[in-house]
Design an enzyme around this catalytic site. Structure first.
Site, short mmCIF file in Angstrom:
data_model
loop_
_atom_site.label_atom_id
_atom_site.label_comp_id
_atom_site.label_asym_id
_atom_site.label_seq_id
_atom_site.Cartn_x
_atom_site.Cartn_y
_atom_site.Cartn_z
N SER A 122 49.60 48.78 45.36
CA SER A 122 49.65 47.40 44.88
C SER A 122 51.03 46.96 44.41
CB SER A 122 48.64 47.20 43.75
OG SER A 122 48.81 48.17 42.76
N HIS A 150 44.55 46.15 49.08
CA HIS A 150 45.70 45.35 49.54
C HIS A 150 45.91 45.40 51.05
CE1 HIS A 150 47.00 44.37 45.50
NE2 HIS A 150 46.52 45.56 45.20
N LYS A 182 41.21 39.50 46.84
CA LYS A 182 42.58 39.30 47.36
C LYS A 182 42.52 38.56 48.70
CE LYS A 182 43.96 43.17 44.52
NZ LYS A 182 44.27 42.36 43.33
C1 LIG Z 1 44.22 49.02 44.23
C2 LIG Z 1 43.28 48.20 43.40
N1 LIG Z 1 42.06 48.69 43.14
C3 LIG Z 1 41.17 47.98 42.40
C4 LIG Z 1 41.49 46.73 41.91
C5 LIG Z 1 40.48 45.99 41.09
O1 LIG Z 1 39.84 45.01 41.86
P1 LIG Z 1 39.13 43.77 41.15
O2 LIG Z 1 40.21 42.81 40.79
O3 LIG Z 1 38.16 43.24 42.16
O4 LIG Z 1 38.44 44.30 39.93
C6 LIG Z 1 42.74 46.18 42.17
C7 LIG Z 1 43.08 44.84 41.65
O5 LIG Z 1 44.21 44.48 41.42
C8 LIG Z 1 43.67 46.93 42.93
O6 LIG Z 1 44.90 46.46 43.20
#
Ligand SMILES: Cc1ncc(COP(=O)(O)O)c(C=O)c1O
Length: 330
Positions: A122, A150, A182
């Site tokens: 991310s 992502h 996203k």
């Molecule tokens: C790699 C990753 N996993 C999990 C999440 C969490 O997802 P959510 O925003 O749907 O809770 C994010 C959110 O930024 C993320 O970047």
């Protein structure tokens, strides 16, 4: 997407009324699970209310205290928190270092190990060589889990994220998860896997069982977003073009030292200090460009950065403006 949400709200109301195992699961939830399984090429998918809860739920359902949870050092906070609630030992290796990861896998062959990595990271926009990772996981009896929040929807010929870009499938990645928050532009999350895996999650994940199911309009909107992802590949092609233009511009205007070029829509500009990142982000905002300054604890000290995230609504002129703003020439 908005119309789909609106129509579903008129038909079903907004709230889902309960946990998926009580009253919250509708035919629309099932339709999205089937459509996602078909899209990703996995036998089965289960929906969660968010990516954060999905990650807690997967770890908690699969790990016991005596197991090891192996993770890349830069994994998302939800994966780190997931380790805390399982009580399993968290073993982290340096970012993208497959050799160090393999050393951990080899250290205790008989122990059950869950190995979690992001598909596209991310904050850095980079990726493991997941083919090599899958081979190590297979050799040393670990279960590989890729969180591709992502990648899915925004990368690959078919939009299946790292599965497409690295030609992988369930055989190499037995657990694939991601968010709808996203590229899909909605909310909620999914986990894809075998029939057995998904059944285990449904029966054991506390964040699934004891959490109100996604509102139906959100699910209907996500079905529409999935249709767009599948029928409008030009959006991903355009992002690839913009990535190319961004790199070209950085090279032309002497920004290559600051830019950490990646093959994804995430292009970090490394500014080291918090002050530099905040100042640049504020300047870009004045120019009409939103780029959050990323600072500790999200990234290590002295690795503050601007995270440029390219999307298909941008045009090549926007990249020109971005480059001029980055060199302070707006
Ligand atoms: C790699 C990753 N996993 C999990 C999440 C969490 O997802 P959510 O925003 O749907 O809770 C994010 C959110 O930024 C993320 O970047």
């Amino acid at each position: 997407v908005i119309l789909a949400a609106h129509d579903a709200a008129s038909k079903f109301g907004f709230g889902s009324t309960g946990s998926p195992l009580m009253s919250g699961y509708t035919s629309v939830h099932q339709e999205l699970e089937f459509a996602m399984a078909d899209f990703l090429g996995y036998p089965r998918v289960v929906l969660f209310s968010s990516g954060y809860l999905a990650n807690l739920g997967v770890a908690q359902a699969l790990l016991k205290r005596e197991d090891w949870f192996i993770q890349d050092r830069l994994n998302h906070a939800s994966l780190i928190d997931a380790a805390q609630i399982t009580g399993a030992e968290l073993k982290r290796y340096p970012h993208l270092n497959n050799q160090k990861a393999e050393d951990l896998l080899k250290a205790d062959i008989n122990r059950f190990k869950l190995w979690a990595t992001e598909g596209v990271f991310s904050m850095d926009g980079d990726s493991h060589d997941l083919f090599i990772a899958a081979l190590s996981a297979h050799t040393y009896n670990a279960m590989l889990w890729v969180d591709d929040c992502h990648g899915v929807g925004v990368m690959g010929d078919k939009g299946r994220g790292v599965l497409d870009t690295m030609t992988l499938s369930q055989a190499e990645v037995p657990i694939l998860s991601g968010t709808f928050g996203k590229a899909f532009g909605t909310a909620g999350a999914y986990v894809a896997g075998s029939d057995d895996l998904i059944e285990t999650l449904i029966q054991k994940s506390r964040t699934y069982k004891y959490n109100t199911a996604l509102p139906v309009p959100v699910v209907a909107a996500t079905l529409k977003a999935l249709e767009i992802i599948q029928t409008e590949p030009w959006r991903r092609e355009k992002i690839l073009e913009l990535i190319h233009l961004f790199k070209q511009g950085c090279e032309q205007y002497g920004l290559s030292d600051l830019a950490k070029f990646t093959n994804s829509a995430i292009q970090p500009i490394m500014l080291k200090t918090e002050a530099a990142a905040l100042e640049k982000s504020a300047y870009l905002k004045q120019c009409g460009i939103i780029t959050t300054a990323i600072r500790p604890p999200t990234v290590p000290k002295n690795q503050c950065r601007l995270r440029i995230t390219l999307n298909s609504e941008l045009e090549s002129e926007d990249i020109d403006v971005l480059i001029q703003c980055l060199i302070g020439n707006y």
